[in-house]
Design a protein around this motif. Structure first.
Motif, PDB file in Angstrom:
ATOM      1  N   THR A 182       0.807  -1.223   0.000  1.00  0.00           N
ATOM      2  CA  THR A 182       0.000   0.000   0.000  1.00  0.00           C
ATOM      3  C   THR A 182       0.840   1.273   0.000  1.00  0.00           C
ATOM      4  O   THR A 182       0.308   2.361   0.192  1.00  0.00           O
ATOM      5  N   GLY A 183       2.150   1.133  -0.194  1.00  0.00           N
ATOM      6  CA  GLY A 183       2.999   2.320  -0.254  1.00  0.00           C
ATOM      7  C   GLY A 183       3.056   2.886  -1.653  1.00  0.00           C
ATOM      8  O   GLY A 183       2.096   2.787  -2.432  1.00  0.00           O
ATOM      9  N   THR A 184       4.184   3.478  -2.009  1.00  0.00           N
ATOM     10  CA  THR A 184       4.369   4.032  -3.347  1.00  0.00           C
ATOM     11  C   THR A 184       4.182   2.950  -4.404  1.00  0.00           C
ATOM     12  O   THR A 184       4.643   1.822  -4.247  1.00  0.00           O
ATOM     13  N   THR A 185       3.479   3.289  -5.467  1.00  0.00           N
ATOM     14  CA  THR A 185       3.384   2.398  -6.617  1.00  0.00           C
ATOM     15  C   THR A 185       4.519   2.741  -7.575  1.00  0.00           C
ATOM     16  O   THR A 185       4.613   3.866  -8.058  1.00  0.00           O
ATOM     17  N   LEU A 186       5.401   1.764  -7.801  1.00  0.00           N
ATOM     18  CA  LEU A 186       6.510   1.938  -8.737  1.00  0.00           C
ATOM     19  C   LEU A 186       6.093   1.325 -10.064  1.00  0.00           C
ATOM     20  O   LEU A 186       5.915   0.110 -10.166  1.00  0.00           O
TER      21      LEU A 186
END
Length: 246
Positions: free
Chosen positions: A135-139
């Motif tokens: 659920t963090g940054t989408t790379l």
């Protein structure tokens, strides 16, 4: 009605942070050439820059970071350089996957990466699957990606649906196109950065970047770091986005 992809809640100014930053990572070869090193050394340094920027994006609260890693036109490069790039991609995935999982980064790929060798396709697919619930940054990594190819694929899909009667041609609108793009479900890029002093998009996110702020910097990609990303975000924060309005 807002233009396709435009968001009036994501304007720059007042120190705003972009939700989605997309980067054309350019200058690895020149970086190596300036140091009288082989091009592979520049690509290796570029991988290190990518590591730094992914971490910095999370620190800045950027929701989506898209990196243009291998374009559909890069197949025109010498076979050895392509092999070197594929090798670096393999090593990056193997070395970084645990860190991505631990950092809560969700990996997504755009473009037709299934053109790569089967073992690399499996590595990529497994990495995407292992990070799918993060659920963090989408790379977002663009691999064998070209915006024109993407739009051709979308046009073919819509044409097939229209021919079968699944879609009424008169009902085709921007939303119908966006739902079929490789980036479906992601916010459009707020800021597109290109390194190395070049001033063009090079077939990158041409639909999605219709209302993006563009920033061209002279820094060669291997020298790009967290401070450079912070400076780009500050530049974005000084801009006012009107999306065609007043």
């Amino acid at each position: 009605m807002n233009p396709a992809g435009a968001r009036t809640d994501a304007g720059g100014g007042a120190g705003a942070t972009p939700r989605h930053v997309a980067i054309i990572m350019d200058g690895n070869g020149r970086w190596a050439g300036q140091r009288h090193l082989p091009r592979l050394a520049g690509h290796r340094a570029g991988v290190e820059a990518a590591r730094r920027v992914v971490r910095a994006a999370g620190d800045h609260g950027i929701e989506v970071l898209t990196l243009y890693a291998f374009s559909s036109e890069n197949w025109r490069r010498p076979a050895q350089e392509i092999a070197d790039l594929m090798g670096l991609l393999r090593r990056f995935i193997k070395a970084e996957l645990k860190q991505l999982v631990d950092a809560g980064v969700r990996l997504r790929v755009i473009g037709d990466h299934r053109m790569f060798e089967p073992d690399l396709v499996t590595l990529i697919d497994d990495a995407v699957a292992q990070t799918a619930n993060n659920t963090g940054t989408t790379l977002v990594v663009a691999l064998n990606y070209g915006s024109q190819d993407e739009l051709v694929r979308v046009a073919r899909a819509i044409a097939a649906d229209a021919a079968s009667g699944a879609v009424d041609p008169s009902a085709i609108d921007a939303a119908a196109i966006e739902s079929r793009l490789d980036t479906a479900g992601l916010p459009p890029p707020d800021l597109v950065i290109r390194t190395s002093g070049e001033h063009r998009l090079s077939n990158f996110l041409m639909w999605q970047a219709a209302y993006a702020e563009l920033l061209f910097v002279d820094t060669l990609w291997p020298d790009f770091d967290g401070d450079a990303l912070a400076a780009a975000i500050q530049d974005y924060g000084r801009r006012t986005r009107r999306f065609g309005g007043l």
